[in-house]
Design a protein around this motif. Structure first.
Motif, PDB file in Angstrom:
ATOM      1  N   ASP A   1      -1.871  10.293   3.803  1.00  0.00           N
ATOM      2  CA  ASP A   1      -1.804   8.900   3.358  1.00  0.00           C
ATOM      3  C   ASP A   1      -2.765   8.605   2.210  1.00  0.00           C
ATOM      4  O   ASP A   1      -2.586   7.612   1.491  1.00  0.00           O
TER       5      ASP A   1
ATOM      6  N   ARG B   1     -14.577  -2.024   3.882  1.00  0.00           N
ATOM      7  CA  ARG B   1     -13.740  -2.714   4.860  1.00  0.00           C
ATOM      8  C   ARG B   1     -13.424  -4.135   4.384  1.00  0.00           C
ATOM      9  O   ARG B   1     -12.267  -4.591   4.469  1.00  0.00           O
TER      10      ARG B   1
ATOM     11  N   GLU C   1      -7.381   1.859   6.909  1.00  0.00           N
ATOM     12  CA  GLU C   1      -6.004   1.936   6.423  1.00  0.00           C
ATOM     13  C   GLU C   1      -5.848   1.334   5.036  1.00  0.00           C
ATOM     14  O   GLU C   1      -4.864   1.607   4.344  1.00  0.00           O
ATOM     15  N   SER C   2      -6.803   0.536   4.606  1.00  0.00           N
ATOM     16  CA  SER C   2      -6.749  -0.047   3.258  1.00  0.00           C
ATOM     17  C   SER C   2      -7.077   0.975   2.180  1.00  0.00           C
ATOM     18  O   SER C   2      -6.819   0.738   0.995  1.00  0.00           O
TER      19      SER C   2
ATOM     20  N   ASP D   1      -6.505  12.431  10.388  1.00  0.00           N
ATOM     21  CA  ASP D   1      -5.130  12.066  10.724  1.00  0.00           C
ATOM     22  C   ASP D   1      -4.397  11.426   9.546  1.00  0.00           C
ATOM     23  O   ASP D   1      -3.157  11.466   9.497  1.00  0.00           O
ATOM     24  N   ARG D   2      -5.135  10.851   8.601  1.00  0.00           N
ATOM     25  CA  ARG D   2      -4.519  10.196   7.444  1.00  0.00           C
ATOM     26  C   ARG D   2      -4.478  11.111   6.219  1.00  0.00           C
ATOM     27  O   ARG D   2      -4.380  10.647   5.092  1.00  0.00           O
TER      28      ARG D   2
ATOM     29  N   VAL E   1      -6.335   3.928   0.003  1.00  0.00           N
ATOM     30  CA  VAL E   1      -5.116   4.627  -0.414  1.00  0.00           C
ATOM     31  C   VAL E   1      -5.415   5.871  -1.242  1.00  0.00           C
ATOM     32  O   VAL E   1      -4.535   6.713  -1.435  1.00  0.00           O
TER      33      VAL E   1
ATOM     34  N   ASP F   1     -10.797   6.440   7.772  1.00  0.00           N
ATOM     35  CA  ASP F   1     -10.310   5.684   8.925  1.00  0.00           C
ATOM     36  C   ASP F   1      -9.710   4.341   8.508  1.00  0.00           C
ATOM     37  O   ASP F   1      -8.872   3.791   9.228  1.00  0.00           O
TER      38      ASP F   1
ATOM     39  N   THR G   1       0.760   4.120  -2.805  1.00  0.00           N
ATOM     40  CA  THR G   1       0.487   5.516  -2.458  1.00  0.00           C
ATOM     41  C   THR G   1       1.535   6.438  -3.059  1.00  0.00           C
ATOM     42  O   THR G   1       1.209   7.498  -3.609  1.00  0.00           O
TER      43      THR G   1
ATOM     44  N   SER H   1       0.815  -1.213   0.000  1.00  0.00           N
ATOM     45  CA  SER H   1       0.000   0.000   0.000  1.00  0.00           C
ATOM     46  C   SER H   1       0.849   1.264   0.000  1.00  0.00           C
ATOM     47  O   SER H   1       0.515   2.244  -0.677  1.00  0.00           O
ATOM     48  N   ASP H   2       1.958   1.260   0.761  1.00  0.00           N
ATOM     49  CA  ASP H   2       2.781   2.465   0.808  1.00  0.00           C
ATOM     50  C   ASP H   2       3.456   2.745  -0.526  1.00  0.00           C
ATOM     51  O   ASP H   2       3.606   3.896  -0.941  1.00  0.00           O
TER      52      ASP H   2
END
Length: 354
Positions: A205, A141, A175-176, A201-202, A178, A173, A15, A11-12
């Motif tokens: 991301d 999700r 994390e999956s 907060d993301r 991107v 919220d 991104t 994922s990173d």
């Protein structure tokens, strides 16, 4: 064409690639005169996008015709066809799978797409007008356990729905998630998504991609800023995932390069704003604005038909060209040849169809 055709991305890494700037055409579905998928033309379209320098392709999305999802075997064949062309070209382009249906259907499609080498899933809202936001979040999700996901704000006139800021906050919220494709064709709703991301907060991301085909350049050049906790945050669209970029793809790559150069300099040249208005002129004809977007999908195919890449503008579903739309498309092809890759396509079309 069995097996995985491209390597999955973390994922990173995905991104970072999206954030570096991407032109991702929404891949059309090419049909023959009898209404069957024209595999030769389908391959030619993928080859065109790769030759044009596209950074990826989205298959199974609105421009691919959502009715394609009614036949999962055919959907898989189309997904794998694009993936095989990417693999043959070196496998560098990103592959995004458009998913539809409820949670069970979307997860089943995500598993097929992942096995075919797709690296991300676009969560399409077509046919979900009566579904609760909670159910949409549950679907996101579940899909996120299979593939990195992209949120999608689809305009209502082509099957989308209104989504509140709380939905976007809760989607971010996950994390999956991107990226998010903003395509409500509405500045207020686009602002809802980006302002919600800025507060989250993301915020750094999740990558914003424009899907507003009527305001492509403006989305790409516009910074959104917000002071949060004493720090100024800034978000802007890093690129686009667009039906409009299914035509004039090489010009789109060049346009994104101009935008990135301008934003790096901190000044937007007047010529770039002129390009923006010309692109709106093209989009009005291709997306059939005069008839509330009724002919937007066959309009994309009609450009490609007139250029010789596909044989027909017909669709799997009831969508057809509106009266006079083909003539309007011919007019904008003459008026804006550079924006529609006229010379580039004419030079290479036989090569791509071979």
């Amino acid at each position: 064409m069995a097996g995985v055709l491209t390597e999955p991305l973390r994922s990173d890494v995905l991104t970072r690639r999206l954030r570096s700037g991407v032109v991702i055409p929404a891949h059309p579905l090419a049909l023959d005169d009898g209404g069957a998928v024209d595999l030769r033309a389908q391959r030619a379209l993928t080859r065109y996008y790769l030759a044009a320098g596209a950074h990826g392709m989205a298959v199974g999305v609105h421009t691919s015709q959502f009715e394609l999802h009614d036949d999962r075997g055919l959907l898989e064949e189309v997904w794998r066809l694009a993936a095989s062309e990417v693999a043959a070209a070196g496998g560098d382009a990103l592959l995004v799978a458009g998913l539809t249906g409820d949670t069970a259907d979307a997860v089943a499609e995500a598993e097929i797409a992942a096995a075919a080498g797709y690296q991300a899933a676009l969560l399409c809202g077509w046919g979900m007008a009566e579904v609760t936001e909670e159910a949409l979040l549950d679907r996101a999700r579940a899909v996120g356990e299979v593939l990195p996901t992209m949120g999608f704000y689809l305009q209502e006139s082509v099957g989308g729905r209104r989504l509140g800021r709380d939905y976007w906050r809760r989607l971010f919220d996950l994390e999956s998630v991107v990226a998010v494709k903003t395509a409500p064709f509405d500045r207020y709703r686009t602002n809802d998504v980006v302002q919600t991301l800025l507060e989250h907060d993301r915020w750094d991301d999740v990558v914003v991609l424009t899907g507003n085909d009527d305001t492509i350049v403006h989305d790409l050049i516009t910074p959104y800023r917000r002071e949060v906790g004493g720090t100024v945050r800034e978000v802007r669209a890093a690129g686009g995932l667009l039906g409009q970029w299914a035509v004039g793809t090489r010009a789109a790559v060049q346009l994104l390069e101009k935008v990135r150069a301008a934003t790096a300099e901190g000044a937007v040249p007047v010529d770039l704003l002129a390009d923006a208005s010309a692109l709106v002129d093209v989009n009005a004809a291709v997306f059939d604005v005069d008839n509330d977007f009724a002919g937007c999908v066959p309009g994309v195919n009609e450009v490609l038909r007139q250029q010789g890449l596909v044989r027909t503008a017909r669709c799997l579903g009831p969508d057809v060209l509106s009266p006079g739309q083909a003539e309007l498309i011919a007019t904008v092809r003459e008026r804006h040849p550079d924006l529609l890759d006229e010379g580039f396509v004419a030079t290479h079309v036989e090569e791509w169809l071979a």
